[in-house]
Design a protein around this motif. Structure first.
Motif, PDB file in Angstrom:
ATOM      1  N   ARG A 191       0.818  -1.213   0.000  1.00  0.00           N
ATOM      2  CA  ARG A 191       0.000   0.000   0.000  1.00  0.00           C
ATOM      3  C   ARG A 191       0.863   1.280   0.000  1.00  0.00           C
ATOM      4  NH1 ARG A 191      -1.293   4.210   0.113  1.00  0.00           N
ATOM      5  NH2 ARG A 191      -2.962   5.410   1.062  1.00  0.00           N
ATOM      6  N   GLU A 224      -9.677   7.418   4.529  1.00  0.00           N
ATOM      7  CA  GLU A 224      -9.291   7.934   3.212  1.00  0.00           C
ATOM      8  C   GLU A 224     -10.487   7.993   2.272  1.00  0.00           C
ATOM      9  OE1 GLU A 224      -4.611   6.846   2.749  1.00  0.00           O
ATOM     10  OE2 GLU A 224      -6.023   5.269   2.194  1.00  0.00           O
ATOM     11  N   ASP A 228      -6.666  -3.678  -0.241  1.00  0.00           N
ATOM     12  CA  ASP A 228      -5.257  -3.548   0.128  1.00  0.00           C
ATOM     13  C   ASP A 228      -4.765  -4.955   0.452  1.00  0.00           C
ATOM     14  OD1 ASP A 228      -5.712  -0.873  -0.115  1.00  0.00           O
ATOM     15  OD2 ASP A 228      -4.978  -0.319   1.876  1.00  0.00           O
ATOM     16  N   PRO A 239      -7.805   3.065   5.622  1.00  0.00           N
ATOM     17  CA  PRO A 239      -8.498   3.258   4.345  1.00  0.00           C
ATOM     18  C   PRO A 239      -9.925   3.795   4.468  1.00  0.00           C
ATOM     19  CG  PRO A 239      -7.259   1.218   4.280  1.00  0.00           C
ATOM     20  CD  PRO A 239      -7.213   1.704   5.694  1.00  0.00           C
TER      21      PRO A 239
END
Length: 650
Positions: free
Chosen positions: A17, A291, A363, A288
């Motif tokens: 990642r 994000e 991921d 994540p």
């Protein structure tokens, strides 16, 4: 000046990642690897790769960074990510450490010191006491939670319901703390009933700017380990978000924090009152989801802050859009008490994109042909779904998990799908004890569905059967075709499935006593099986004489079982035959008996270790140890024979 080359001091999905963001920024990535990881995905995808003795070897990592010409080191999470000594060593070597200062790591790494620091800054903390002194032995507010001061990940935490339980609980927690962290110092806190685990993502630069990016709900846990996380929390109101965010920012300011960090709170699910638990001075596994709802790349922001750049936005610029949910895919077997699994990745399917208005992100550190061993954490990948609303995000995640298949390794995907669809989860009625209470409903169903066993039998029936026409098992004979019974062995036992005819032309399979038309076609690593007019597609792979099938997030492995086999394949042995098998792939830690010893049912025989977890295998019956084909320090596969205990009469 920004970096040209960055070393990633980690492995697996987080290394992949971080490399992804470096690639997007035009920065070269440097991977490190130990010998077992020489062919790993994070090694193949890096621009440069250097071998080290182990991921915890500070001097080796720093030497690799200098040899590669890297200007910075990103520690990922785990390993050396929260090691103040590593951060200091990087600074001494002239390397930028992509994380906070050693002083901030030290301040937040000690739970007792961290609580005192943030409490002085006005952040609410759970009432409690700490060593040195008599605060623990004299504690009288129950229920209470004992924690190692230097710990993390739930290790050493003990719930105490009464004063009578306290002495034994303190002894147990101290023993675990010393073994896991090398420090037996403990603290005690009032236990919050109906607790929710909610954390706030913070970012700080070297110019005095500190912001938060909202919260993540992390209440779905098993044994204090997070399983599914989401952002934003279905419980937190805008007012509470602002209040908790302000508290998290003050906690970061209190230690002069720089970089990305997470302030974790325990929240009373009834009153909404929140209290500081700890601060993780690194990127989190669940970053994540933040994000996806903020549109920000946290790794890029970490790198820019480490390069001395100011944050490119202020608190009022942060917006939360939609909902994101993440599930952690582990190499573990829920049907066997979540014991670690492992093996070679024979076939891999991971979801991409999304459906409807949502989108899916994976991921992952997995690659076909790679080996999942027992040396490291069992997390393989993370599947994350975003949608405009929470209900849609949960449905999207479930569909994405259904499209996830890892053949050759047992995973927790069926368990994750059951958890995502649980009514309490759908309603957002979460607390940290929900998974344990609902566990019987979440475990994969026992046994192999009849249509799956039939598909496996048909698959074996289509395999090349030699040039001799008399060996072709189509059941040909004068009058009508005869049935061929395929006895297939899985971890759930032996399955007898009669088949006649050739499945690539016209065949029949006997299901529940009824002959049903069947057909099989293969291609692209898939098996299309039509039984009674209904077609099901399976991802398929073979390894030796083992056939794997995968569908809807589940997988099954089959081998041929011949009549008269002495129970020498996985799943065939029962406790009554005295064969003792390894419940997981790992390393034999201890052998507690010798060949010829008399043993009693339940007596420890062998201790197997995998992924930092120990499992004691016991005698299935009274008798004598007739075979003991293992030695301490030697690796063993899942279902490998560890010992054979025969009856006294034998």
């Amino acid at each position: 000046m920004f970096f040209d080359r960055v070393l990633i001091a980690n492995r697996g999905e987080i290394a992949v990642r971080v490399a992804r963001t470096l690639r997007a920024l035009g920065v070269e990535s440097v991977a490190v690897f130990t010998p077992p990881d020489a062919g790993a995905r994070h090694v193949r995808e890096a621009d440069i790769a250097l071998e080290v003795s182990k991921y915890l070897d500070i001097e080796a990592i720093v030497a690799a960074a200098l040899a590669s010409g890297a200007q910075a080191v990103h520690p990922g999470y785990g390993f050396l990510a929260e090691n103040a000594g590593f951060a200091r060593r990087c600074a001494e070597a002239g390397l930028a450490f992509v994380g906070p200062s050693p002083e901030a790591i030290d301040a937040m790494g000690d739970k007792i010191r961290a609580k005192a620091t943030v409490s002085a800054a006005g952040v609410p903390v759970v009432p409690g006491g700490a060593e040195p002194g008599d605060a623990l032995t004299e504690w009288a507010d129950f229920p209470a939670l004992i924690k190692p001061s230097a710990g993390g990940g739930g290790k050493g935490m003990v719930l105490v319901r009464s004063a009578a339980e306290l002495p034994d609980a303190l002894e147990s927690a101290r023993r675990t703390a010393r073994a896991a962290f090398g420090d037996g110092t403990l603290l005690i806190e009032r236990y919050v009933e109906n607790p929710r685990h909610i954390e706030i993502q913070v970012l700080a630069d070297t110019h005095g700017n500190v912001v938060h990016l909202g919260e993540r709900e992390c209440s779905l846990q098993r044994r204090h380990q997070k399983i599914i996380e989401e952002a934003p929390s279905p419980f937190v109101t805008p007012e509470t978000r602002a209040s908790m965010g302000t508290a998290a920012v003050e906690a970061a300011r209190a230690v002069g924090y720089v970089g990305a960090g997470t302030v974790e709170f325990i929240v009373d699910g009834t009153t909404g009152a929140y209290h500081f638990m700890e601060m993780n001075t690194r990127l989190q596994v669940e970053h994540p989801v933040t994000e996806l709802v903020t549109g920000l790349d946290l790794v890029e922001l970490q790198l820019r802050v480490a390069a001395g750049e100011p944050l490119p936005f202020a608190q009022e610029d942060v917006r939360l859009d939609g909902h994101a949910v993440e599930a952690r895919v582990y190499a573990e077997d829920p049907a066997r008490g979540f014991l670690p699994s492992g093996g070679r990745v024979l076939a891999l399917r991971e979801p991409a994109g999304g459906d409807g208005p949502g989108r899916v992100r994976v991921d992952s550190g997995l690659a076909e042909g790679g080996t999942v061993g027992s040396d490291y954490d069992p997390m393989l990948s993370k599947v994350i779904a975003w949608a405009p609303d929470r209900a849609s995000a949960l449905r999207s995640l479930d569909r994405a998990l259904a499209r996830t298949a890892v053949l050759g390794v047992v995973t927790n995907v069926p368990f994750l799908r059951a958890l995502v669809r649980h009514p309490a989860v759908e309603a957002g009625e979460l607390d940290t004890g929900l998974v344990e209470r609902a566990l019987p409903e979440l475990l994969p169903r026992a046994g192999v569905p009849g249509e799956v066993a039939a598909a496996a039998a048909l698959a074996f029936h289509t395999l090349p059967q030699g040039p001799d026409p008399w060996q072709v098992t189509d059941g040909w004979r004068i009058g009508e075709r005869a049935w061929t019974t395929w006895r297939l062995e899985s971890r759930d036992g032996v399955h007898a499935v009669p088949v006649r005819g050739l499945p690539d032309r016209s065949a029949e399979v006997l299901l529940d006593g009824e002959a049903v038309p069947a057909r099989v076609t293969t291609g692209g690593g898939e098996l299309a099986v039509t039984i009674g007019g209904r077609t099901t597609r399976y991802l398929t792979a073979r390894h030796g004489d083992t056939l794997w099938l995968g569908r809807d997030g589940e997988s099954w492995a089959f081998t041929r079982h011949l009549i008269g086999d002495p129970g020498d394949r996985p799943g065939a042995a029962a406790a009554g035959d005295g064969v003792v098998r390894s419940p997981m792939p790992g390393t034999v830690l201890l052998v507690k008996v010798q060949t010829g010893d008399r043993v009693s049912e339940g007596q420890p025989l062998v201790v197997v270790e995998a992924m930092k977890m120990e499992h004691t295998v016991t005698a299935p019956r009274d008798g004598v140890v007739a075979e003991l084909p293992v030695q301490p320090g030697r690796p063993v596969d899942m279902d490998a024979v560890l010992a054979v205990v025969t009856g006294e009469e034998a």
